[in-house]
Design a protein around this motif. Structure first.
Motif, PDB file in Angstrom:
ATOM      1  N   TYR A  63       0.865  -1.176   0.000  1.00 36.05           N
ATOM      2  CA  TYR A  63       0.000   0.000   0.000  1.00 36.05           C
ATOM      3  C   TYR A  63       0.900   1.225   0.000  1.00 36.05           C
ATOM      4  CZ  TYR A  63      -3.820  -3.133   0.888  1.00 36.05           C
ATOM      5  OH  TYR A  63      -4.736  -4.142   0.753  1.00 36.05           O
ATOM      6  N   GLU A  65       1.086   5.365  -0.255  1.00 38.03           N
ATOM      7  CA  GLU A  65       0.289   6.578  -0.111  1.00 38.03           C
ATOM      8  C   GLU A  65       0.299   7.349  -1.423  1.00 38.03           C
ATOM      9  OE1 GLU A  65      -0.333   9.905   3.258  1.00 38.03           O
ATOM     10  OE2 GLU A  65       1.722   9.748   2.485  1.00 38.03           O
ATOM     11  N   LYS A  66      -0.887   7.644  -1.924  1.00 43.53           N
ATOM     12  CA  LYS A  66      -1.035   8.392  -3.179  1.00 43.53           C
ATOM     13  C   LYS A  66      -1.189   9.868  -2.837  1.00 43.53           C
ATOM     14  CE  LYS A  66      -3.657   8.741  -7.388  1.00 43.53           C
ATOM     15  NZ  LYS A  66      -4.656   8.131  -8.249  1.00 43.53           N
ATOM     16  N   GLY A  68      -0.276  14.043  -4.001  1.00 41.59           N
ATOM     17  CA  GLY A  68      -0.065  14.927  -5.138  1.00 41.59           C
ATOM     18  C   GLY A  68       0.448  16.272  -4.674  1.00 41.59           C
ATOM     19  N   TYR A  85       8.874   9.496  -5.436  1.00 42.11           N
ATOM     20  CA  TYR A  85       7.692   8.649  -5.626  1.00 42.11           C
ATOM     21  C   TYR A  85       7.964   7.626  -6.728  1.00 42.11           C
ATOM     22  CZ  TYR A  85       2.647   7.811  -5.362  1.00 42.11           C
ATOM     23  OH  TYR A  85       1.412   7.258  -5.154  1.00 42.11           O
ATOM     24  N   GLU A  89       7.902   3.502  -6.631  1.00 42.13           N
ATOM     25  CA  GLU A  89       7.088   2.722  -7.576  1.00 42.13           C
ATOM     26  C   GLU A  89       7.954   1.746  -8.373  1.00 42.13           C
ATOM     27  OE1 GLU A  89       3.264   5.099  -9.170  1.00 42.13           O
ATOM     28  OE2 GLU A  89       5.191   5.978  -9.732  1.00 42.13           O
ATOM     29  N   TYR A 101      -2.681   1.905  -4.452  1.00 44.11           N
ATOM     30  CA  TYR A 101      -2.507   3.288  -4.013  1.00 44.11           C
ATOM     31  C   TYR A 101      -3.622   3.623  -3.031  1.00 44.11           C
ATOM     32  CZ  TYR A 101       0.553   3.514  -8.058  1.00 44.11           C
ATOM     33  OH  TYR A 101       1.555   3.272  -8.967  1.00 44.11           O
ATOM     34  N   THR A 103      -5.164   6.922  -0.695  1.00 44.09           N
ATOM     35  CA  THR A 103      -5.080   8.355  -0.417  1.00 44.09           C
ATOM     36  C   THR A 103      -4.907   8.592   1.082  1.00 44.09           C
ATOM     37  OG1 THR A 103      -7.464   8.624  -0.126  1.00 44.09           O
ATOM     38  CG2 THR A 103      -6.586   8.894  -2.379  1.00 44.09           C
TER      39      THR A 103
END
Length: 156
Positions: A63, A65-66, A68, A85, A89, A101, A103
């Motif tokens: 998992y 963390e997504k 932005g 990031y 990945e 991903y 949030t």
């Protein structure tokens, strides 16, 4: 034994490894970084060293963390965060681990931390894992990684 890995991908982030059935905390480390001039970057070799002890069959889910861009962040800082990031990945992909991903809103809601201060994650982790190494203020990334992994408790 099957594992769930939670990752807070920032330079001050962390990586948590939980056993998927008991949710026992197996490993908790800072995001590996190395110097780059007067700055730091995520160390890909360090990531692979952390993940290298596990096979695709060991890992039920990762998992990540997504996150932005945040208002007020500059172009350079967002570019550098994107590099970090992408390194995470890439390492997960190279290992062949399944990736989901999540949030910040989702894992914080699941952990009961919506609207809480950043330090609340450390307190929550210490309630769940009294021996977890998250006692310092700078361990927020580690605490977040544990709670991101625990997001998968009823997901996987």
């Amino acid at each position: 034994m099957r594992l769930i890995i939670g990752i807070d991908p920032g330079l001050s982030g962390g990586i948590a490894v939980l056993e998927s059935t008991s949710m026992q905390l197996m490993k908790l480390v800072d995001m590996p970084v190395s110097p780059e001039g007067n700055k730091r970057k995520v160390n890909g070799y360090g990531l692979m060293s952390i993940f290298g002890g596990y096979t695709r069959n060991d890992v039920e889910m990762v998992y990540l963390e997504k996150v932005g861009a945040m208002p007020g962040q500059g172009v350079v800082s967002m570019f550098n965060f994107g590099r970090s990031y992408g390194a995470v990945e890439s390492a997960v992909s190279l290992m062949g681990f399944p990736l989901t991903y999540v949030t910040p809103q989702s894992w914080k809601r699941r952990a009961g931390l919506t609207g809480s201060s950043k330090d609340a994650a450390r307190g929550k982790v210490l309630d769940l894992y009294p021996d977890a190494d998250v006692h310092r203020k700078k361990d927020n990334g580690r605490a977040d990684a544990v709670l991101i992994a625990r997001y998968g408790e009823r997901q996987a």
